[in-house]
Design an enzyme around this catalytic site. Structure first.
Site, PDB file in Angstrom:
ATOM      1  N   GLU A 468      61.015  36.595 104.564  1.00  0.00           N
ATOM      2  CA  GLU A 468      60.309  36.504 103.288  1.00  0.00           C
ATOM      3  C   GLU A 468      59.997  37.878 102.703  1.00  0.00           C
ATOM      4  OE1 GLU A 468      56.969  33.854 103.743  1.00  0.00           O
ATOM      5  OE2 GLU A 468      58.288  32.158 104.091  1.00  0.00           O
ATOM      6  N   GLU A 543      62.742  28.247 108.244  1.00  0.00           N
ATOM      7  CA  GLU A 543      61.325  27.981 108.529  1.00  0.00           C
ATOM      8  C   GLU A 543      60.936  26.700 107.812  1.00  0.00           C
ATOM      9  OE1 GLU A 543      58.849  31.571 108.453  1.00  0.00           O
ATOM     10  OE2 GLU A 543      57.235  30.295 107.704  1.00  0.00           O
TER      11      GLU A 543
HETATM   12  C1  GAL Z   1      55.645  31.466 105.870  1.00  0.00           C
HETATM   13  C2  GAL Z   1      55.707  32.767 106.628  1.00  0.00           C
HETATM   14  C3  GAL Z   1      55.056  32.641 107.978  1.00  0.00           C
HETATM   15  C4  GAL Z   1      53.741  31.963 107.848  1.00  0.00           C
HETATM   16  C5  GAL Z   1      53.930  30.623 107.227  1.00  0.00           C
HETATM   17  C6  GAL Z   1      52.659  29.812 107.120  1.00  0.00           C
HETATM   18  O1  GAL Z   1      55.836  31.625 104.528  1.00  0.00           O
HETATM   19  O2  GAL Z   1      57.029  33.150 106.814  1.00  0.00           O
HETATM   20  O3  GAL Z   1      54.901  33.905 108.538  1.00  0.00           O
HETATM   21  O4  GAL Z   1      52.917  32.751 107.084  1.00  0.00           O
HETATM   22  O5  GAL Z   1      54.427  30.825 105.925  1.00  0.00           O
HETATM   23  O6  GAL Z   1      52.898  28.620 106.447  1.00  0.00           O
END
Ligand code: GAL
Length: 873
Positions: A468, A543
């Site tokens: 990100e 993710e």
């Molecule tokens: C994502 C990020 C993670 C964590 C997660 C929480 O956007 O990559 O590190 O922050 O959100 O939802």
């Protein structure tokens, strides 16, 4: 001298028999030096603030002292910086400093402070700390190369040896080597002084602090295999035969040109990562010339008949043992653990392992080990992986940084695939002192060393060049992605690169084409667009989900939004609550089925972790996750409101299991879906609701079956059938009455599994269950002990919060206690704590070099005291 020759001779004889490096080997010694360090806070009074350039001007930091790494010489300050500081001198009297063993994370000792940032765990991780270590080198070490290998120091490490500045490495997650040879004194005591300067406001999660991973002293002869200097890969593979190619880089510090021969034997790997049994293949090179102060590479092929492939079900591994001979005498012996397997990401079917489609059932994991903090412990890491594997996970994403080396070796042997990640930022930071400060000078070295370090590990299936990163939408980001991918390919042409993006529109940009597999975090509704827009690219769900819950908490009525008024900063385990960018697990399962080219998923997260207690997290970087202006505005308002109140939360709610490793209800959702052949049926909530008699109390069930019948006190509440394999089954109109809820699951018309949840009596006893009862006395072995509050019939009492006291006798100590409550600000080191929803955890460590019987006693007012016996040997 005579003595050395004799030992070498013995070794040669041993090699003659089975060809494996032996314990008596003198050509390469890797010594763990974790024990007995001295530790002190802050610089000595009067130190000139010029020292702060180590942090403030990171570009001045030299890497790996005066050594040329990766073809690039990093700048190093002139002279002996810091040489006038008392702490670096060999003569300095450090007897007043605290004595401790590594790995050490100073911040986990706390105290927690409610006024500190929840995002970094409300723990004091920033500041300057010094570590000193005295070690001895004997006369027999004369003429050897002496290296210091640090697996991880958080952060901005600067190292002196005997008062002389050696070098350092700023990125706290990097493993690095320093050459101590010019500074050491043989036949004498030597002193290492290490200064860390861990900046505040440098992370979105708890970064930890200190020399938090293992530290090694490596002794080699002047001609030896380079750091991570080997590479094995298969060039052709079928059932009968694997043709493997190997490179061995040998460096020469002998002061003159040399000729070497490299003899490599291939063995199966034992459970400790070493060779076992007979050689299965070998290759002996012709003589190779290596110029003075340079290196040369031996490249060759060998064949393994009937190769035993590495896979998630059969994690077979091999070891290549490369022995280096100079003038007929052995000068080095280097082991390269590796595996034989193929990987492929396809643009239509997703991921293939050994030619067979394998959906990635991945979990993202931060590096902390819960109550143990960031201090690495192999037993604790293995436990985390075991819990994930038992749930059906087959992959780990080391979000968002390079891991501890032992973690990768564990994944090799446990059959877990890995995505290893570089960093959370590139040139544009998210926090004030983020990795962006280092990026320009260090990203190439950090990227290349990550890849070089782990490129032989069969578990690693891809490199993530970032998570990100705010640069993903910029033209500069495209150049960076291209460069990072090129470094990865240069070090390892066998694995793809990926980048986890969180901007929906990134999929329309050229950034997609700069990595081999474009990773999209969240935005599952976007998957259909991929094929429409850029059909030949490969993608994956880097993710997903970010569902939140607190173990054992249920709020009524059941809703999908967070309602602070009911919560005490907890989140309902009805598993309906998701944050703005997330989704419930089954929503993602549906997408995974409909879009197999996405290869599966990496769920955020497997375990709860320290820091980032979203939605009670005031960190404004949360806003980076919103693309839609209306959602962004809503989130901004919510954060503003949150900013006005004190929030106790210090660890995440994202975990599928809590910080102790105790399953939340979501665990059974994943297990049901990821292990369809394991009979699972799980009822939620618990059934102790004396205040809800007659009230609607929905019942939800996760099962790997396809239908469930539910009974309350023997009365049928109906049968629910799944339409999709990922469905959860719900009974939303159950009127609560105390008693017995029974679920009977069916699969293909046959009874498949059964679970009963009962209204329990009051707390009457303590149930103490060690995960293991015999501990090694190596000073690192741990036993995780679960304490449950049970009623007179031995049933766990769900909402019990009894106060527990722990004491231990014998050769073990309590390292930490926990209960999974994300809002507890009690130090983890306390030997007392309330149970949280019926459970607590005690972590015991066996004492170094002691043996005997250990008794752990657990006491709680009004309940009979309970003892368990363990053994340290
Ligand atoms: C994502 C990020 C993670 C964590 C997660 C929480 O956007 O990559 O590190 O922050 O959100 O939802």
């Amino acid at each position: 001298m005579k003595h050395r020759f004799f030992i070498s001779l013995i070794f040669v004889l041993i090699w003659g028999q089975n060809g494996v490096c032996s314990e008596t080997l003198v050509v390469r010694e890797r010594i763990n030096i974790n024990r007995d360090w001295r530790y002190q806070e802050n610089d000595p009074v009067g130190v000139d603030s010029a020292l702060h350039y180590f942090r403030l001007k990171p570009y001045l930091l030299p890497c790996a002292n005066n050594f040329i790494i990766f073809g690039k010489k990093h700048r190093r300050p002139e002279g002996n910086p810091g040489g006038n500081i008392a702490y670096v001198s060999s003569d300095f009297d450090d007897s007043g400093w605290r004595q401790l063993n590594l790995p050490h994370d100073w911040a986990i000792e706390g105290p927690f402070n409610i006024d500190y940032m929840g995002s970094t765990g409300k723990l004091p991780y920033w500041g300057i700390r010094w570590y000193r270590k005295t070690f001895e080198l004997t006369e027999s070490d004369a003429g050897k190369q002496i290296y210091l290998d640090i697996d991880g120091a958080m952060s901005y490490a600067s190292v002196w040896c005997n008062g002389q500045y050696v070098g350092g490495w700023p990125y706290g997650y990097a493993s690095f080597r320093l050459d101590l040879t010019p500074y050491i004194k043989v036949g004498q005591k030597n002193v290492l002084a290490i200064r860390l300067d861990n900046p505040d406001d440098a992370s979105r999660w708890y970064p930890g602090s200190g020399i938090y991973r293992n530290v090694w002293l490596l002794k080699t002869s002047p001609v030896h295999v380079e750091q991570w200097g080997t590479f094995v890969r298969n060039v052709q593979l079928n059932q009968e035969k694997a043709i493997m190619e190997m490179g061995v880089n040998v460096e020469n510090h002998a002061g003159k040109d040399v000729q070497v021969e490299v003899r490599t034997g291939i063995y199966l790997q034992d459970e400790n990562g070493h060779p076992m049994g007979d050689k299965v293949a070998q290759y002996i090179t012709k003589s190779i010339a290596i110029k003075k102060d340079s290196w040369a590479s031996a490249r060759f092929q060998f064949e393994v008949d009937a190769p035993k492939l590495w896979s998630i079900d059969t994690p077979n591994c091999y070891v290549a043992v490369s022995r280096i001979f100079k003038d007929g005498q052995e000068v080095d012996c280097y082991e390269t653990p590796f595996g034989i397997r193929t990987i492929e990401f396809t643009h239509d079917q997703g991921f293939m392992l050994n030619g067979r489609k394998v959906a990635i059932k991945g979990v993202c994991m931060h590096h902390d080990l819960g109550a143990l903090g960031a201090a690495f412990n192999k037993v604790a890491a293995e436990r985390q992986l075991r819990i994930m594997k038992e749930m059906g996970a087959n992959a780990i994403r080391t979000s968002h940084n390079p891991p501890a080396p032992e973690l990768v070796a564990l994944c090799d042997r446990m059959g877990l695939m890995m995505q290893l990640e570089l960093a959370d930022t590139w040139q544009k930071g998210k926090r004030k002192n983020d990795y962006n400060l280092l990026f320009d000078d260090w990203s190439e070295a950090d990227m290349r060393s990550l890849v070089r370090h782990y490129r032989n590990h069969p578990s690693v299936i891809m490199w993530s060049i970032g998570n990100e990163v705010p640069d993903q939408m910029t033209d500069q980001g495209i150049i960076i992605a291209r460069n990072l991918t090129a470094y990865c390919h240069d070090e390892d042409p066998t694995r793809p690169t990926s980048l986890g993006c969180n901007k929906r529109d990134a999929i329309f940009r050229d950034i997609v084409n700069q990595v081999d597999i474009f990773g999209l975090n969240y935005f599952h509704k976007t998957y259909p667009l991929f094929k429409e827009y850029n059909p030949t690219r490969r993608y994956h769900a880097s993710e997903t989900s970010s569902a939140t819950s607190s173990r054992g908490e249920y709020f009524f009525p059941v809703t999908t939004h967070v309602d602070d008024s009911r919560s005490g900063f907890q989140l309902s385990s009805y598993d309906m609550t998701t944050i703005g960018w997330g989704c419930a697990p089954e929503v993602q399962f549906k997408m995974n089925e409909e879009y197999p080219f996405m290869s599966g998923e990496f769920v955020w997260t497997g375990f709860d972790y320290l820091g980032e207690p979203t939605p009670y997290n005031k960190d404004l970087t949360n806003l980076l996750n919103f693309s839609d202006p209306a959602e962004l505005e809503k989130a901004r308002k919510e954060l503003e409101e949150l900013g006005k109140i004190k929030t106790p939360s210090r660890s995440s709610y994202f975990g599928i299991v809590d910080l102790c490793g105790f399953p939340k209800d979501r665990y059974y959702n994943y297990k049901s879906y990821w292990c369809p052949d394991v009979p699972t049926v799980h009822i939620l909530p618990h059934w102790n609701w004396e205040e809800r008699i007659g009230k609607i109390t929905p019942v939800h069930i996760y099962t790997s079956g396809d239908a469930v019948e539910l009974f309350l006190n023997g009365k049928p509440l109906g049968r629910r059938e799944k339409i999709h394999s990922y469905d959860r089954l719900t009974w939303d109109d159950v009127h609560y009455e105390p008693g017995v809820l029974k679920a009977v699951a069916y699969k293909n018309g046959q009874k498949w599994a059964e679970e009963v949840v009962e209204t329990t009596g009051k707390p009457a006893a303590l149930q103490v269950t060690p995960e293991k009862t015999v501990l090694k006395n190596d000073g690192t072995d741990l036993s995780f002990i679960r304490v449950a509050i049970v009623d007179s019939k031995g049933r766990a009492v769900p909402r019990s919060k009894n106060h527990l006291k722990f004491s231990v006798s014998g050769p073990a100590e309590i390292v930490a206690t926990d209960n999974g409550d994300a809002t507890s600000l009690l130090p983890f080191q306390l030997s007392e704590r309330d149970a949280y929803n019926g459970l607590a955890l005690v972590i015991l460590r066996g004492k170094y070099m002691e043996q005997g019987k250990v008794i752990l006693t657990v006491e709680s007012k009004g309940l009979p005291k309970q003892k368990v016996i363990l053994k340290v040997k």
